[in-house]
Design an enzyme around this catalytic site. Structure first.
Site, PDB file in Angstrom:
ATOM      1  N   ARG A   1      32.188  48.965  48.120  1.00 57.73           N
ATOM      2  CA  ARG A   1      33.582  49.307  47.750  1.00 57.73           C
ATOM      3  C   ARG A   1      34.444  49.517  48.990  1.00 57.73           C
ATOM      4  NH1 ARG A   1      35.160  54.263  46.471  1.00 57.73           N
ATOM      5  NH2 ARG A   1      33.155  54.854  45.562  1.00 57.73           N
TER       6      ARG A   1
ATOM      7  N   TYR B   1      55.238  37.963  36.454  1.00 59.48           N
ATOM      8  CA  TYR B   1      54.048  37.776  35.614  1.00 59.48           C
ATOM      9  C   TYR B   1      53.989  38.962  34.624  1.00 59.48           C
ATOM     10  CZ  TYR B   1      49.186  38.048  34.216  1.00 59.48           C
ATOM     11  OH  TYR B   1      48.035  38.171  33.478  1.00 59.48           O
TER      12      TYR B   1
ATOM     13  N   LYS C   1      43.702  31.860  41.152  1.00 56.78           N
ATOM     14  CA  LYS C   1      44.440  30.620  40.894  1.00 56.78           C
ATOM     15  C   LYS C   1      44.095  29.571  41.963  1.00 56.78           C
ATOM     16  CE  LYS C   1      45.866  33.027  37.490  1.00 56.78           C
ATOM     17  NZ  LYS C   1      46.308  34.337  37.768  1.00 56.78           N
TER      18      LYS C   1
ATOM     19  N   ASP D   1      54.987  38.095  45.700  1.00 57.29           N
ATOM     20  CA  ASP D   1      53.793  37.500  45.119  1.00 57.29           C
ATOM     21  C   ASP D   1      53.838  36.001  45.407  1.00 57.29           C
ATOM     22  OD1 ASP D   1      51.919  36.315  43.365  1.00 57.29           O
ATOM     23  OD2 ASP D   1      51.996  38.061  42.048  1.00 57.29           O
TER      24      ASP D   1
HETATM   25  C1  4LM Z   1      49.075  33.437  34.193  1.00 54.66           C
HETATM   26  N1  4LM Z   1      48.750  35.004  35.989  1.00 54.66           N
HETATM   27  O1  4LM Z   1      50.270  33.388  34.545  1.00 54.66           O
HETATM   28  P1  4LM Z   1      44.815  38.158  38.031  1.00 54.66           P
HETATM   29  N2  4LM Z   1      50.467  37.333  40.035  1.00 54.66           N
HETATM   30  C2  4LM Z   1      50.878  36.206  39.401  1.00 54.66           C
HETATM   31  C3  4LM Z   1      50.168  35.714  38.309  1.00 54.66           C
HETATM   32  O2  4LM Z   1      50.600  34.598  37.721  1.00 54.66           O
HETATM   33  C4  4LM Z   1      49.033  36.419  37.856  1.00 54.66           C
HETATM   34  C5  4LM Z   1      48.645  37.582  38.530  1.00 54.66           C
HETATM   35  C6  4LM Z   1      49.384  38.003  39.620  1.00 54.66           C
HETATM   36  C7  4LM Z   1      48.232  34.478  34.823  1.00 54.66           C
HETATM   37  C8  4LM Z   1      47.059  34.926  34.293  1.00 54.66           C
HETATM   38  C9  4LM Z   1      46.623  34.833  32.928  1.00 54.66           C
HETATM   39  C10 4LM Z   1      52.098  35.515  39.890  1.00 54.66           C
HETATM   40  C11 4LM Z   1      48.299  35.954  36.693  1.00 54.66           C
HETATM   41  C12 4LM Z   1      47.459  38.398  38.106  1.00 54.66           C
HETATM   42  O3  4LM Z   1      44.748  37.478  36.699  1.00 54.66           O
HETATM   43  O4  4LM Z   1      44.711  39.629  37.912  1.00 54.66           O
HETATM   44  O5  4LM Z   1      43.894  37.583  39.064  1.00 54.66           O
HETATM   45  O6  4LM Z   1      46.295  37.829  38.618  1.00 54.66           O
HETATM   46  O7  4LM Z   1      48.592  32.636  33.390  1.00 54.66           O
END
Ligand code: 4LM
Length: 396
Positions: free
Chosen positions: A60, A113, A210, A185
């Protein structure tokens, strides 16, 4: 200057920080699948905990598989340091909790998001953190939203799911005039397409789930910024406040994925351009947003900030919500799934899926229509993506 220092980005993404394992010669960093590390003595353990001596303690708090991807991501973003997290949301929460506290205020873009929006809108205010949501393309509105207790300006560019592109340099300057931290982001771009720190922001967030991983088999995140800030996020946000530690195996997969990032991003973007141009002329498409199309509103910013326009396309289907649902239900090769940046083309309906934390009036305010579909164009032959979308649109 050594040969290493002169290497171009695509080469450095492969070679930077890679040293054969000293014990075995293994070219790739082995997976250190361990929760804890043995101390030679009680004194050594004490020195490591007090920070007098470097060395591993407990996963951790750090692990060799973390170090190699953190150094690589920091190099790619042009950051002093980076810390990995067990998800993009883990990275966001760790950064926010490190920066914010009772009685503080955030200025954030209205289009985020859905879970980031939910964290700010529905969760953080329980702990005394308030957020004002603004349109980050309206710099006067951003300027007017600051309060004496504002600590953070936060946005995505391009924004999820509208793909609105904002002036990163101008927003960083506004934030700094108000003496607050500015965070972006950068998930939709990755540092291969866009490096926000070069435009003056203080920290960058990634969902490494992603494009950075790229294969749809890991959930992970990063925060990158100054060493002082990252040390604090690691020691407070990750270690104590969220515990959102990345597993060593996931870190290994991120390392594997990052090596092919430039190759994949070039192809993702080339495919998306072909698909977007086709959809722009499709009779069932009411409107379309893709930063690579000539009619895209912020083309000058796309050219200034982004190497290529990315691989996300958002479009509104003629016929409203029912028509959009019919298209989503009719795809055969494209996957009806949230997430993005995978080798497979993914299609989803933001209003009812990724952005369902927005109330109907908030969706409208954020520019997220009920007839909107978001496509993450994958690495298939784009002719097959077009053929599938065409047959699905014919059923709308
Ligand atoms: C989606 N997105 O859009 P984790 N920042 C951005 C994102 O698009 C996302 C995250 C953070 C999608 C997930 C289902 C700009 C997520 C959050 O899923 O926690 O790795 O990322 O389809």
């Amino acid at each position: 200057m050594s040969l290493h220092d002169k290497m171009r980005l695509a080469t450095r993404i492969i070679h930077f920080g890679s040293h054969p394992d000293p014990h075995t010669g293994s070219l790739n960093v082995p997976i250190y699948q361990t929760s804890t590390f043995v101390f030679k003595s009680a004194e050594e353990g004490g020195r490591r905990f007090s920070g007098q001596e470097k060395g591993y303690i407990y996963t951790r708090l750090g692990n060799p598989n973390h170090v190699v991807i953190e150094e690589k991501l920091a190099m790619m973003e042009g950051a002093e340091a980076a810390v990995c997290a067990s998800s993009g949301m883990g990275a966001i929460a760790a950064a926010f909790w490190t920066l914010l506290g009772q009685g503080t205020h955030v200025v954030a873009d209205k289009t985020l998001y859905g879970c980031t929006y939910s964290l700010l809108k529905h969760c953080m205010h329980r702990y005394g953190v308030e957020t004002t949501f603004v349109d980050c393309s309206d710099l006067k509105a951003v300027e007017a939203a600051f309060r004496p207790n504002t600590k953070l300006l936060y946005f995505e560019s391009p924004a999820n799911p509208t793909l609105a592109v904002y002036d990163i340099e101008a927003l960083a300057a506004i934030g700094h005039r108000h003496k607050v931290m500015v965070g972006v982001d950068n998930t939709f771009c990755t540092p291969y397409l866009q490096r926000p720190l070069e435009f003056g922001v203080d920290f960058v967030i990634h969902s490494a789930t992603k494009f950075l991983n790229g294969h749809g088999d890991v959930i992970a995140g990063f925060v990158a910024g100054t060493k002082a800030f990252i040390d604090q996020v690691r020691a407070e946000g990750i270690k104590d406040m969220t515990g959102s530690t990345l597993g060593p195996f996931e870190a290994f997969l991120i390392m594997r994925g990052i090596k092919t990032l430039p190759l994949r991003m070039d192809r993702h973007c080339a495919n998306a351009q072909v698909v977007a141009e086709h959809l722009a002329g499709h009779p069932m498409v009411e409107s379309i947003a893709y930063p690579g199309l000539p009619g895209f509103p912020a083309r000058d910013l796309v050219k200034k900030q982004m190497l290529l326009p990315g691989s996300l396309i958002t479009f509104n289907v003629k016929g409203g919500f029912e028509a959009a649902k019919a298209v989503a239900n009719a795809v055969e090769m494209c996957a009806l799934a949230v997430s993005l940046g995978d080798v497979e083309t993914l299609i989803q309906h933001p209003a009812s899926m990724t952005h369902c934390s927005y109330k109907p009036d908030e969706l409208a305010e954020a520019g997220i229509g009920l007839a909107m579909l978001r496509v993450s164009v994958g690495l298939e032959d784009p002719a097959d993506v077009i053929a599938d979308l065409d047959q699905a649109l014919a059923k709308a």
